[in-house]
Design a protein around this motif. Structure first.
Motif, PDB file in Angstrom:
ATOM      1  N   GLU A 154       0.832  -1.203   0.000  1.00 58.96           N
ATOM      2  CA  GLU A 154       0.000   0.000   0.000  1.00 58.96           C
ATOM      3  C   GLU A 154       0.870   1.259   0.000  1.00 58.96           C
ATOM      4  OE1 GLU A 154      -4.102  -1.572   2.127  1.00 58.96           O
ATOM      5  OE2 GLU A 154      -2.485  -0.819   3.399  1.00 58.96           O
ATOM      6  N   LEU A 155       1.977   1.221   0.736  1.00 58.97           N
ATOM      7  CA  LEU A 155       2.906   2.355   0.726  1.00 58.97           C
ATOM      8  C   LEU A 155       3.532   2.543  -0.655  1.00 58.97           C
ATOM      9  CD1 LEU A 155       4.651   1.935   4.190  1.00 58.97           C
ATOM     10  CD2 LEU A 155       3.255   3.872   3.434  1.00 58.97           C
ATOM     11  N   ASP A 186      -4.064  11.155  -2.179  1.00 58.36           N
ATOM     12  CA  ASP A 186      -3.217   9.970  -2.305  1.00 58.36           C
ATOM     13  C   ASP A 186      -2.541   9.629  -0.982  1.00 58.36           C
ATOM     14  OD1 ASP A 186      -1.578  12.170  -2.317  1.00 58.36           O
ATOM     15  OD2 ASP A 186      -0.568  11.682  -4.193  1.00 58.36           O
ATOM     16  N   TRP A 187      -2.467  10.583  -0.078  1.00 61.12           N
ATOM     17  CA  TRP A 187      -1.870  10.362   1.245  1.00 61.12           C
ATOM     18  C   TRP A 187      -2.679   9.368   2.072  1.00 61.12           C
ATOM     19  CZ3 TRP A 187      -4.809  11.474   5.479  1.00 61.12           C
ATOM     20  CH2 TRP A 187      -5.934  12.279   5.272  1.00 61.12           C
ATOM     21  N   ALA A 212       0.991   4.099  -2.851  1.00 63.44           N
ATOM     22  CA  ALA A 212       0.812   5.515  -2.507  1.00 63.44           C
ATOM     23  C   ALA A 212       1.939   6.362  -3.086  1.00 63.44           C
ATOM     24  CB  ALA A 212       0.744   5.687  -0.992  1.00 63.44           C
ATOM     25  N   ARG A 261      -9.747   3.292   3.876  1.00 66.10           N
ATOM     26  CA  ARG A 261     -10.019   2.792   2.522  1.00 66.10           C
ATOM     27  C   ARG A 261     -11.306   3.399   1.972  1.00 66.10           C
ATOM     28  NH1 ARG A 261      -7.965  -2.718   4.619  1.00 66.10           N
ATOM     29  NH2 ARG A 261      -5.814  -2.583   3.946  1.00 66.10           N
ATOM     30  N   ALA A 276       1.684   9.457  -5.904  1.00 63.06           N
ATOM     31  CA  ALA A 276       1.996  10.782  -5.362  1.00 63.06           C
ATOM     32  C   ALA A 276       1.825  11.858  -6.426  1.00 63.06           C
ATOM     33  CB  ALA A 276       3.418  10.808  -4.804  1.00 63.06           C
ATOM     34  N   LEU A 280     -10.507   6.933   0.881  1.00 63.48           N
ATOM     35  CA  LEU A 280      -9.806   6.962  -0.400  1.00 63.48           C
ATOM     36  C   LEU A 280     -10.770   6.648  -1.542  1.00 63.48           C
ATOM     37  CD1 LEU A 280      -7.188   7.312  -1.979  1.00 63.48           C
ATOM     38  CD2 LEU A 280      -6.733   4.888  -1.598  1.00 63.48           C
ATOM     39  N   LEU A 298      -3.981   6.517   1.139  1.00 65.77           N
ATOM     40  CA  LEU A 298      -3.466   5.168   0.896  1.00 65.77           C
ATOM     41  C   LEU A 298      -2.158   4.959   1.653  1.00 65.77           C
ATOM     42  CD1 LEU A 298      -3.859   2.479  -0.529  1.00 65.77           C
ATOM     43  CD2 LEU A 298      -2.687   3.430  -2.508  1.00 65.77           C
ATOM     44  N   GLY A 299      -1.318   5.988   1.693  1.00 68.73           N
ATOM     45  CA  GLY A 299      -0.080   5.907   2.468  1.00 68.73           C
ATOM     46  C   GLY A 299      -0.366   5.737   3.952  1.00 68.73           C
TER      47      GLY A 299
END
Length: 192
Positions: free
Chosen positions: A110-111, A124-125, A114, A167, A118, A170, A127-128
Motif C-alpha cells: 500500500e505504501l 493519495d496520502w 501511494a 479505505r 503521489a 480513499l 493510501l499511504g
C-alpha cells in the motif's frame, strides 16, 4: 494509471466495508474464541486479497506498469486466508505470526502504491496512511504475539476499523475525482 485506479473504487470500498464489519464483530463479541476470530481474520485476508488481486489484474488489462504490488499483495492475502482454513492444525501463535506477516506485506505494498500515486490524485496520502497503519499493526502483533487473546482481539478489531475507514475515505476521494474528470469533458448544455 489514474483512470484504472478510479475504476477500482468499488473494490476499494468493498475492502473498507469488509474491514469495518470485521472490526465491529471483533470488538462487539470479544468472547469469541481466539481460533474463531483468527478464522474470521483469515476470511478477511482472503476477501481483501481477492479484491486487491482484482484491482491488480484490472491494471494489467489497462497495460499499467504499477500492477505488481497489487497482484503480489492480493496473492499474499489469498495465501494467508487459504492457509488459515486449509491447515487449522496450526497453533494460534503461528496464525498470529501469519496475520502479522500478511499485515506487513500488505502495508508495504500500500505504501508503494501511494508513492506511485503521489501527485496524481487528491488524497493519495490516505493510501499511504492505510499502509502505515497496516505495517504498524503487523509489527505490533509480531512483537507481542502472546499478549493475551483479548488484547490481540482488540488490536485486530481497532486496526480493521481504522483501515476500513481510510479505505472508504480513499474510495470516496477517487469517486469524486472521477466525477470531476467526467464533468470536465462533457460539453455544456448551451453549446452545440
Amino acid at each position: 494509471m489514474h483512470q484504472a485506479l478510479v475504476r477500482n473504487t468499488r473494490l476499494l470500498a468493498l475492502r473498507g466495508v469488509a474491514a469495518i464489519a470485521f472490526g465491529v464483530i471483533a470488538l462487539a463479541w470479544p468472547n469469541l474464541t481466539f481460533v474463531a476470530l483468527l478464522a474470521l481474520f483469515g476470511a478477511l485476508a482472503f476477501v481483501e486479497g481477492a479484491f486487491t488481486l482484482g484491482a491488480g489484474l484490472n491494471l494489467v488489462v489497462e497495460r499499467q506498469t504499477s500492477w505488481v504490488p497489487y497482484v503480489i499483495g492480493g496473492l499474499a492475502g489469498i495465501a494467508i486466508g487459504a492457509v488459515t482454513f486449509l491447515w487449522p492444525g496450526f497453533t494460534a501463535l503461528t496464525l498470529v505470526y501469519l496475520i502479522a506477516f500478511w499485515a506487513i506485506i500488505t502495508g508495504v505494498f500500500e505504501l508503494v502504491a501511494a508513492l506511485e500515486l503521489a501527485g496524481e490524485l487528491q488524497g493519495d496520502w490516505i493510501l499511504g496512511l492505510t499502509g502505515i497503519l497496516t505495517v504498524a499493526f503487523g509489527i505490533l502483533v509480531a512483537l507481542y504475539p502472546r499478549s493475551g487473546a483479548l488484547s490481540i482481539i482488540w488490536i485486530i478489531g481497532l486496526y480493521a476499523i481504522l483501515a476500513g475507514i481510510t479505505r472508504l475515505m480513499l474510495a470516496y476521494r477517487l469517486n469524486s475525482t472521477k466525477h470531476k474528470v467526467e464533468s470536465a469533458f462533457q460539453p455544456s448544455r448551451g453549446q452545440s
